[in-house]
Design a protein around this motif. Structure first.
Motif, short mmCIF file in Angstrom:
data_model
loop_
_atom_site.label_atom_id
_atom_site.label_comp_id
_atom_site.label_asym_id
_atom_site.label_seq_id
_atom_site.Cartn_x
_atom_site.Cartn_y
_atom_site.Cartn_z
N LEU A 113 -12.46 99.94 11.93
CA LEU A 113 -11.76 99.73 10.67
C LEU A 113 -10.96 98.44 10.68
CD1 LEU A 113 -10.35 103.34 10.17
CD2 LEU A 113 -11.98 102.22 8.62
N PRO A 114 -10.77 97.81 9.51
CA PRO A 114 -9.88 96.65 9.45
C PRO A 114 -8.47 97.03 9.93
CG PRO A 114 -11.15 96.86 7.42
CD PRO A 114 -11.40 98.11 8.21
N VAL A 115 -7.84 96.14 10.64
CA VAL A 115 -6.47 96.27 11.15
C VAL A 115 -6.36 97.38 12.21
CG1 VAL A 115 -4.04 96.60 10.61
CG2 VAL A 115 -5.53 95.44 8.96
N LEU A 116 -6.72 98.60 11.85
CA LEU A 116 -6.54 99.73 12.77
C LEU A 116 -7.59 99.78 13.86
CD1 LEU A 116 -5.61 102.60 10.28
CD2 LEU A 116 -4.08 101.38 11.84
N GLY A 117 -8.74 99.19 13.62
CA GLY A 117 -9.82 99.28 14.58
C GLY A 117 -10.22 100.73 14.81
N PHE A 149 -5.31 99.47 18.81
CA PHE A 149 -3.91 99.15 19.10
C PHE A 149 -3.65 97.65 19.15
CE2 PHE A 149 -5.07 103.15 21.29
CZ PHE A 149 -4.36 104.02 20.47
N GLY A 150 -4.39 96.92 18.33
CA GLY A 150 -4.15 95.49 18.17
C GLY A 150 -4.86 94.59 19.13
N VAL A 151 -5.71 95.14 20.04
CA VAL A 151 -6.41 94.30 21.02
C VAL A 151 -7.85 94.79 21.18
CG1 VAL A 151 -4.35 93.64 22.31
CG2 VAL A 151 -5.57 95.74 22.92
N ASN A 152 -8.69 93.92 21.72
CA ASN A 152 -10.05 94.32 22.10
C ASN A 152 -10.00 94.94 23.49
OD1 ASN A 152 -11.01 93.22 19.71
ND2 ASN A 152 -11.53 91.26 20.65
N VAL A 169 9.47 112.18 27.17
CA VAL A 169 8.39 112.38 26.19
C VAL A 169 8.24 111.14 25.31
CG1 VAL A 169 7.67 113.70 24.16
CG2 VAL A 169 8.57 114.89 26.17
N ASP A 170 9.34 110.60 24.84
CA ASP A 170 9.29 109.44 23.94
C ASP A 170 8.74 108.21 24.64
OD1 ASP A 170 10.29 110.93 21.85
OD2 ASP A 170 12.36 110.22 22.07
N THR A 171 9.09 108.00 25.90
CA THR A 171 8.59 106.81 26.60
C THR A 171 7.08 106.91 26.86
OG1 THR A 171 9.31 107.80 28.70
CG2 THR A 171 10.77 106.19 27.70
N VAL A 172 6.61 108.11 27.17
CA VAL A 172 5.18 108.29 27.44
C VAL A 172 4.36 108.12 26.18
CG1 VAL A 172 3.44 109.99 28.12
CG2 VAL A 172 5.53 109.76 29.45
N ARG A 173 4.82 108.65 25.08
CA ARG A 173 4.04 108.61 23.83
C ARG A 173 4.10 107.25 23.14
NH1 ARG A 173 2.37 113.38 21.60
NH2 ARG A 173 2.63 112.60 19.48
N ALA A 174 5.07 106.42 23.49
CA ALA A 174 5.24 105.15 22.78
C ALA A 174 4.10 104.18 23.00
CB ALA A 174 6.56 104.51 23.20
N GLY A 175 3.42 104.28 24.14
CA GLY A 175 2.41 103.29 24.49
C GLY A 175 1.24 103.22 23.52
N THR A 176 0.95 104.32 22.81
CA THR A 176 -0.16 104.32 21.85
C THR A 176 0.34 104.29 20.41
OG1 THR A 176 -0.26 106.74 22.02
CG2 THR A 176 -1.78 105.47 23.40
N ALA A 177 1.53 103.73 20.20
CA ALA A 177 2.05 103.57 18.84
C ALA A 177 1.17 102.60 18.05
CB ALA A 177 3.48 103.07 18.87
N LEU A 178 0.87 102.95 16.80
CA LEU A 178 0.10 102.04 15.95
C LEU A 178 0.96 100.85 15.52
CD1 LEU A 178 -1.82 104.61 13.68
CD2 LEU A 178 -2.69 103.32 15.64
#
Length: 469
Positions: free
Chosen positions: A46-50, A79-82, A203-212
């Protein structure tokens, strides 16, 4: 007889998820390869979101589709990268063995660097070896034996206090238990009133890595991760002076006092960074491993009975490294549950120079992931891979020996989990205490749904029907 549940990564798809799953995008090459190498096939989505939504919503179900379509090497945009996927044992071995030192831990920096700054998993090459050598002083066999005595005491007290009932959500109970263990063993203390705040921070630190949205926007996952990191950093930094001055034998103090024969030590920043990462890894991965074991023992009562018979035969004898070796059924069941649900299902690297992956050209600066969960589910390496079948690890079969990287619940290469022996013994201790005190089941038509957002965790808390024996 073992049951044959659906694949552990499968999800119940709504109309949108089915559209995401069924949508095929035109194939494009990642980069133009030099002579003699192939390009990496894939598509940007998808555009932007991939393909970020597919990864967050469909997890390994989607990854398996990509593997079946493109093979072991392909790329997506997410997540913004290839990102190039190195799936299957052969591709995984190239990346994790890293013989030409082309694959760097810098890949983790993009995803979790702000939240687990300079944790052991994020360090590279000589610096990583230096830190790992120092940290290994906190995981010697003598220290592990001392840790296990304390683990047994914490687990016995906590498990005996559970209130058995139908619909008992075992995942939150296990998460609190493993955090209590990590706090006792690693810090020689109790979180007390800080428990809820610290749990949320982890929990918050672990889940943050896949933030859109990878910006510190109030209310977003990225900002929550940054706030969680500050909570953890402040907590450990406050405790540093006392640990430096103490003669305690917990891991926090061991890191403060670790010294090589050459006199090398950790700085205060090093100790704080390592404690944050180790506390997260110790309780999160152990919770996942124990949850999947409890689930599969609930689905397969004959194996639960075998495990119970062995544990009861030990009586009230304290669990040690040697007595744990007298629980072979538990060992087989744990290995199989970690095959079906690996606690860390994916790892990420970044190329520091042009290289090739199974004949495919990867330019410098390319993000590369390896997917243990896919490796664990490939029929060319595992008989009937979706079935819970602990005997596949028996000496007569040893399907895990089909390839060095067919089975990798603790990663591989020089970055293989430093605490894997401690973690394995902790999970076995919890299971040992559970089967001695309780019997539990899950409904025959119940299939747990694992949330693929970060590390796999049961979306519904994993409700079980549990009774005292």
């Amino acid at each position: 007889m073992s049951t044959a549940p659906r694949a552990p990564y499968e999800v119940d798809k709504n109309a949108f998820d089915r559209w995401l799953m069924d949508r095929d995008w035109p194939t494009k090459d990642l980069a133009t390869p030099p002579a003699g190498l192939k390009s990496v096939p894939g598509d940007p989505g998808l555009p932007v979101l991939g393909h970020s939504l597919e990864m967050l919503r469909l997890g390994l179900d989607y990854a398996m589709k990509r593997y079946e379509r493109y093979g072991p090497v392909s790329w997506v945009r997410a997540f913004g990268v290839n990102v190039v996927s190195a799936s299957g044992p052969e591709g995984t071995q190239v990346v994790l063995a890293n013989k030409d030192k082309a694959y760097s831990q810098q890949g983790w920096e993009y995803f979790i660097g702000p939240f687990f700054n300079r944790g052991l998993m994020l360090l590279d090459f000589d610096e990583h070896l230096y830190h790992r050598r120092l940290m290994q002083l906190a995981f010697t066999s003598d220290r592990l034996s001392a840790y296990m005595v304390q683990v047994g005491d914490v687990v016995a007290d906590s498990v005996s206090a559970w209130s058995p009932r139908d619909g008992f959500q075992v995942y939150p109970a296990l998460k609190q238990l493993t955090l209590d263990v990590a706090t006792k063993i690693f810090m020689a203390s109790s979180l007390g009133g800080d428990s809820s705040r610290m749990t949320k921070a982890f929990v918050d630190t672990v889940r943050a890595g896949t933030a859109l949205l990878r910006l510190p926007v109030p209310g977003g996952r990225w900002q929550a991760g940054l706030s969680g990191r500050k909570v953890l950093e402040d907590y450990f930094r406050r405790g540093l002076p006392a640990k430096r001055a103490s003669d305690s034998d917990d891991l926090f103090a061991a890191l403060c006092h670790a010294r090589t024969d050459e006199g090398e030590t950790f700085s205060d920043d090093d100790v704080v960074n390592h404690m944050i990462f180790l506390m997260m890894a110790a309780h999160d991965t152990s919770t996942i491993a124990t949850s999947s074991l409890v689930y599969y023992l609930g689905k397969n009562p004959e194996w639960q009975s075998l495990v119970r018979e062995e544990s009861l035969a030990l009586g009230d004898e304290p669990l040690t490294v040697s007595t744990l070796d007298r629980l072979p059924a538990l060992d087989l069941a744990l290995k199989e549950s970690m095959r079906l649900v690996p606690p860390v299902p994916w790892m990420v690297r970044k190329t520091v120079k042009d290289t090739d992956l199974l004949g495919h050209h990867l330019p410098a600066g390319t993000f590369v992931t390896t997917l243990a969960w896919i490796n664990h589910m490939l029929p060319e390496y595992w008989t009937d891979p979706h079935r819970f079948d602990p005997l596949r690890f028996s000496e007569e079969r040893r399907e895990d020996k089909s390839h060095r990287f067919a089975y990798m619940p603790f990663g591989g290469g020089v970055h293989k989990c430093i605490g894997m022996h401690f973690g394995t013994q902790e999970v076995k201790t919890i299971a040992h205490e559970m089967v001695r005190r309780f019997e539990w089941t899950v409904p025959a038509d119940y299939d747990v749904r694992w949330d693929p957002t970060a590390l796999p965790l049961p979306k519904d808390g994993l409700p079980i029907s549990i009774r005292r024996r």
